[in-house]
Write a protein that holds these residues in place. Structure first.
Motif, PDB file in Angstrom:
ATOM      1  N   UNK A 173       0.818  -1.213   0.000  1.00 37.67           N
ATOM      2  CA  UNK A 173       0.000   0.000   0.000  1.00 37.67           C
ATOM      3  C   UNK A 173       0.852   1.263   0.000  1.00 37.67           C
ATOM      4  N   UNK A 174       0.361   2.247  -0.722  1.00 35.58           N
ATOM      5  CA  UNK A 174       0.936   3.599  -0.740  1.00 35.58           C
ATOM      6  C   UNK A 174      -0.204   4.565  -0.461  1.00 35.58           C
ATOM      7  N   UNK A 175      -0.053   5.419   0.564  1.00 35.39           N
ATOM      8  CA  UNK A 175      -1.131   6.349   0.926  1.00 35.39           C
ATOM      9  C   UNK A 175      -0.571   7.738   1.213  1.00 35.39           C
ATOM     10  N   UNK A 176      -1.375   8.724   0.891  1.00 30.74           N
ATOM     11  CA  UNK A 176      -1.038  10.115   1.187  1.00 30.74           C
ATOM     12  C   UNK A 176      -2.110  10.645   2.135  1.00 30.74           C
ATOM     13  N   UNK A 177      -1.680  11.059   3.332  1.00 34.18           N
ATOM     14  CA  UNK A 177      -2.615  11.570   4.344  1.00 34.18           C
ATOM     15  C   UNK A 177      -2.391  13.062   4.539  1.00 34.18           C
ATOM     16  N   UNK A 178      -3.472  13.810   4.697  1.00 31.27           N
ATOM     17  CA  UNK A 178      -3.361  15.232   4.986  1.00 31.27           C
ATOM     18  C   UNK A 178      -4.238  16.095   4.102  1.00 31.27           C
ATOM     19  N   UNK A 179      -4.292  17.373   4.428  1.00 35.08           N
ATOM     20  CA  UNK A 179      -5.103  18.341   3.697  1.00 35.08           C
ATOM     21  C   UNK A 179      -4.248  18.997   2.624  1.00 35.08           C
ATOM     22  N   UNK A 180      -4.616  18.788   1.366  1.00 34.69           N
ATOM     23  CA  UNK A 180      -3.889  19.349   0.229  1.00 34.69           C
ATOM     24  C   UNK A 180      -4.902  19.914  -0.758  1.00 34.69           C
ATOM     25  N   UNK A 181      -4.414  20.634  -1.763  1.00 34.00           N
ATOM     26  CA  UNK A 181      -5.326  21.128  -2.790  1.00 34.00           C
ATOM     27  C   UNK A 181      -5.930  19.953  -3.554  1.00 34.00           C
ATOM     28  N   UNK A 182      -7.156  20.134  -4.088  1.00 33.23           N
ATOM     29  CA  UNK A 182      -7.909  19.010  -4.659  1.00 33.23           C
ATOM     30  C   UNK A 182      -7.162  18.281  -5.775  1.00 33.23           C
ATOM     31  N   UNK A 183      -7.224  16.963  -5.726  1.00 34.29           N
ATOM     32  CA  UNK A 183      -6.847  16.012  -6.784  1.00 34.29           C
ATOM     33  C   UNK A 183      -5.354  15.897  -7.054  1.00 34.29           C
ATOM     34  N   UNK A 184      -4.525  16.679  -6.378  1.00 38.40           N
ATOM     35  CA  UNK A 184      -3.079  16.541  -6.594  1.00 38.40           C
ATOM     36  C   UNK A 184      -2.575  15.217  -6.019  1.00 38.40           C
ATOM     37  N   UNK A 215      -8.772  16.017 -12.211  1.00 36.55           N
ATOM     38  CA  UNK A 215      -7.895  14.845 -12.134  1.00 36.55           C
ATOM     39  C   UNK A 215      -7.317  14.502 -13.501  1.00 36.55           C
ATOM     40  N   UNK A 216      -8.135  14.514 -14.543  1.00 29.91           N
ATOM     41  CA  UNK A 216      -7.635  14.180 -15.880  1.00 29.91           C
ATOM     42  C   UNK A 216      -6.597  15.204 -16.334  1.00 29.91           C
ATOM     43  N   UNK A 217      -6.779  16.468 -15.957  1.00 23.81           N
ATOM     44  CA  UNK A 217      -5.777  17.489 -16.293  1.00 23.81           C
ATOM     45  C   UNK A 217      -4.429  17.135 -15.674  1.00 23.81           C
ATOM     46  N   UNK A 218      -4.448  16.738 -14.399  1.00 21.02           N
ATOM     47  CA  UNK A 218      -3.202  16.386 -13.717  1.00 21.02           C
ATOM     48  C   UNK A 218      -2.608  15.079 -14.248  1.00 21.02           C
ATOM     49  N   UNK A 219      -3.468  14.128 -14.585  1.00 23.49           N
ATOM     50  CA  UNK A 219      -2.969  12.864 -15.130  1.00 23.49           C
ATOM     51  C   UNK A 219      -2.278  13.077 -16.475  1.00 23.49           C
ATOM     52  N   UNK A 220      -2.782  14.033 -17.252  1.00 26.46           N
ATOM     53  CA  UNK A 220      -2.125  14.382 -18.513  1.00 26.46           C
ATOM     54  C   UNK A 220      -0.745  14.979 -18.243  1.00 26.46           C
ATOM     55  N   UNK A 221      -0.639  15.837 -17.211  1.00 28.16           N
ATOM     56  CA  UNK A 221       0.650  16.429 -16.858  1.00 28.16           C
ATOM     57  C   UNK A 221       1.632  15.372 -16.352  1.00 28.16           C
ATOM     58  N   UNK A 247     -12.732  13.783  14.014  1.00 27.59           N
ATOM     59  CA  UNK A 247     -11.652  14.632  13.486  1.00 27.59           C
ATOM     60  C   UNK A 247     -11.115  13.990  12.212  1.00 27.59           C
ATOM     61  N   UNK A 248     -11.428  14.590  11.065  1.00 29.30           N
ATOM     62  CA  UNK A 248     -11.105  13.983   9.782  1.00 29.30           C
ATOM     63  C   UNK A 248      -9.663  14.257   9.364  1.00 29.30           C
ATOM     64  N   UNK A 249      -9.061  13.264   8.744  1.00 38.07           N
ATOM     65  CA  UNK A 249      -7.782  13.427   8.064  1.00 38.07           C
ATOM     66  C   UNK A 249      -7.981  12.847   6.664  1.00 38.07           C
ATOM     67  N   UNK A 250      -8.069  13.686   5.648  1.00 36.43           N
ATOM     68  CA  UNK A 250      -8.273  13.165   4.283  1.00 36.43           C
ATOM     69  C   UNK A 250      -7.133  12.240   3.871  1.00 36.43           C
ATOM     70  N   UNK A 251      -7.469  11.167   3.156  1.00 38.16           N
ATOM     71  CA  UNK A 251      -6.463  10.209   2.706  1.00 38.16           C
ATOM     72  C   UNK A 251      -6.812   9.700   1.314  1.00 38.16           C
TER      73      UNK A 251
END
Length: 518
Positions: free
Chosen positions: A187-198, A317-323, A385-389
């Protein structure tokens, strides 16, 4: 000669095959006859093993066990482990390239931690007996334990983690297809509050990088969004209390035709047939970024707040996937629903393709990687207490089964030995041991035969069998003159570089140079 383990694997494979030909009486009869033959062969093999061990019937009755591993588990040979280790190292290298650190969690959790997190799949959790007042279960995946870890360790709020460990599922196993009861997840996970879809785009990029680097063949990433699916179910008229059950049924479209899925929704789960038909129109939709525009123009969906939010996410998301250079691997597919209860946003899975057509999957393999966004799971353990993942899990057992089919096991090098020390003549064991010590001190992987006066052919056989790239050869003359002969076993012709003689003092440096190390 066929081993008992191989025979039992063939028996399980025939049983799996029988399930796929139900209704074909002729094929069923052929498979039944084959199964009868294999079972008889297995019985004879067990009897022969008992006889060879000198057991009589009374001894066999007293033991009352069969020497085998439990269903859904497997022993791995040295050759198989060499392939698995390469696979794990490739995966780890990708995780680390993206800045992830690793953690570990217990193999079992409190039952209440796991309960209610997996939808209909909760029945596959292995429960343990009460031990000292704590009722525990073997972990079903690595995601829920990670969420529990985040809730308990507040200093870990914005970080990337990878975790490679065994998980357990009380499922019907199929060893040949890589469906096990005990297996590894990566598994690979990213936890935390970041700008959308990055983070979501990077998780998909990680999945694509790994599958490409493992060279398993052509594959595609199917992607959808839980908010779009929830909006779709709402506008089609699915009652709120049936949403997850219907979602689970839709997720079976990769294994079952629409007619069977519709039957499950209507006859087993009580959905209005007209509602099922409306769902059927949506789940047929597939495409790329252009599908976002199609969905945005859909009257019912465009009036649903959840669906609109999901469509905007997918466009970004598709914009970032293209990049990131991976959009060509991605197929927007509304039939992908994934039944796990904890997903809240983007969901995706990678499938092996039987051809260049992104809609033609390799039969019987299933997903080889999957993941998605789960923003509320940590909150279940931390008082809200939410932590986006967001994360991805590589289906390493299925990937391994694919890699194993591509390999010629006889040619797989399982030993890491770099140098084999060979002596010509007697009474040279002390010299071989001294050379081994010198090489080990220089971090060179070396071996020699554990005999005082080994025969020369036996030493060459051992060197060639383990595919050792270099051999050091010594005899009485070499020892007296302080020399060693180095033979490059990878050179098959009579090249001048095949054998060199160097002073004993320069031996380690010459070996390191040939190995391309300093």
């Amino acid at each position: 000669m066929t081993t008992l383990a191989e025979l039992e694997a063939r028996i399980e494979a025939i049983k799996d095959q029988k399930k796929t030909v139900k209704g074909d009486k002729a094929q069923e009869a052929v498979l039944a006859a084959e199964l009868k033959k294999l079972n008889l062969e297995r019985s004879n093999m067990l009897k022969a093993a008992k006889a060879g061990a000198g057991e009589d019937d009374d001894d066999a009755a007293a033991k009352k066990f069969t020497l085998k591993v439990p269903k859904g588990t497997k022993d791995y040979t040295d050759k198989e482990m060499a392939i698995r280790e390469r696979m794990f190292e490739t995966i780890k290298a990708t995780f680390r390239r993206h800045g992830a650190v690793t953690i570990d969690t217990p193999v079992f959790e409190l039952k209440e931690i796991l309960s209610g997190k997996y939808g209909e799949d909760s029945k596959l959790i292995y429960d343990l007996q009460d031990q000292g007042g704590e009722i525990c279960s073997l972990r079903y995946d690595l995601t829920v334990p990670f969420a529990r870890f985040l809730a308990m360790n507040r200093e870990y709020q914005n970080f990337k983690r990878y975790h490679i460990a065994k998980v357990y599922r009380r499922d019907q196993p199929s060893v040949n297809k890589g469906r096990m009861r005990e297996f590894y997840q990566c598994d690979f996970d990213i936890a935390g509050v970041y700008d959308p879809m990055i983070p979501d785009a990077e998780a998909v990029r990680v999945m694509v990088e790994i599958l490409e680097s493992l060279s398993i063949g052509n594959f595609a990433v199917k992607i959808s969004h839980r908010k779009i699916l929830d909006g779709m179910f709402a506008v089609c008229g699915v009652p709120a209390d049936k949403t997850r059950a219907i979602s689970s049924a839709v997720d079976k479209l990769d294994k079952m035709p629409w007619a069977d899925v519709r039957k499950e929704m209507t006859e087993e789960k009580g959905l209005d047939p007209a509602v099922a038909d409306r769902i059927g129109e949506y789940v047929k939709l597939k495409g790329g970024k252009e599908l976002c525009a199609v969905l945005a123009a859909d009257g019912p969906l465009s009036s649903n707040e959840s669906a609109v939010a999901g469509i905007k996410d997918m466009e970004l998301l598709f914009t970032y996937l293209e990049l990131f250079g991976v959009a060509h691997r991605v197929n927007f597919d509304l039939s992908l629903a994934r039944g796990l209860d904890y997903y809240t946003g983007v969901i995706y899975e990678a499938v092996l393709l039987a051809s260049d057509d992104p809609n033609v999957e390799t039969s019987g393999v299933g997903s080889i990687a999957a993941g998605g966004r789960y923003d509320e799971l940590v909150g279940m353990f931390s008082g809200g207490r939410k932590i986006p993942c967001v994360g991805v899990s590589i289906g390493v057992e299925r990937v391994f089964s694919i890699l194993l089919q591509k390999e010629n096991l006889a040619r797989v090098k399982s030993a890491h030995t770099e140098v084999y020390i060979i002596s010509i003549g007697n009474d040279l064991l002390p010299e071989r041991m001294k050379i081994a010590r010198e090489l080990w001190d220089k971090d060179i992987k070396a071996e020699f035969m554990f005999k005082a006066n080994p025969k020369l052919p036996a030493q060459w056989t051992a060197c060639e069998r383990d595919q050792v790239p270099l051999a050091i050869i010594i005899g009485g003359d070499e020892v007296a003159k302080g020399l060693v002969k180095i033979k490059d076993m990878t050179i098959k012709d009579g090249s001048a570089d095949k054998e060199v003689v160097v002073p004993r003092a320069d031996m380690a440096a010459a070996i390191l140079a040939k190995l391309g190390r300093k």
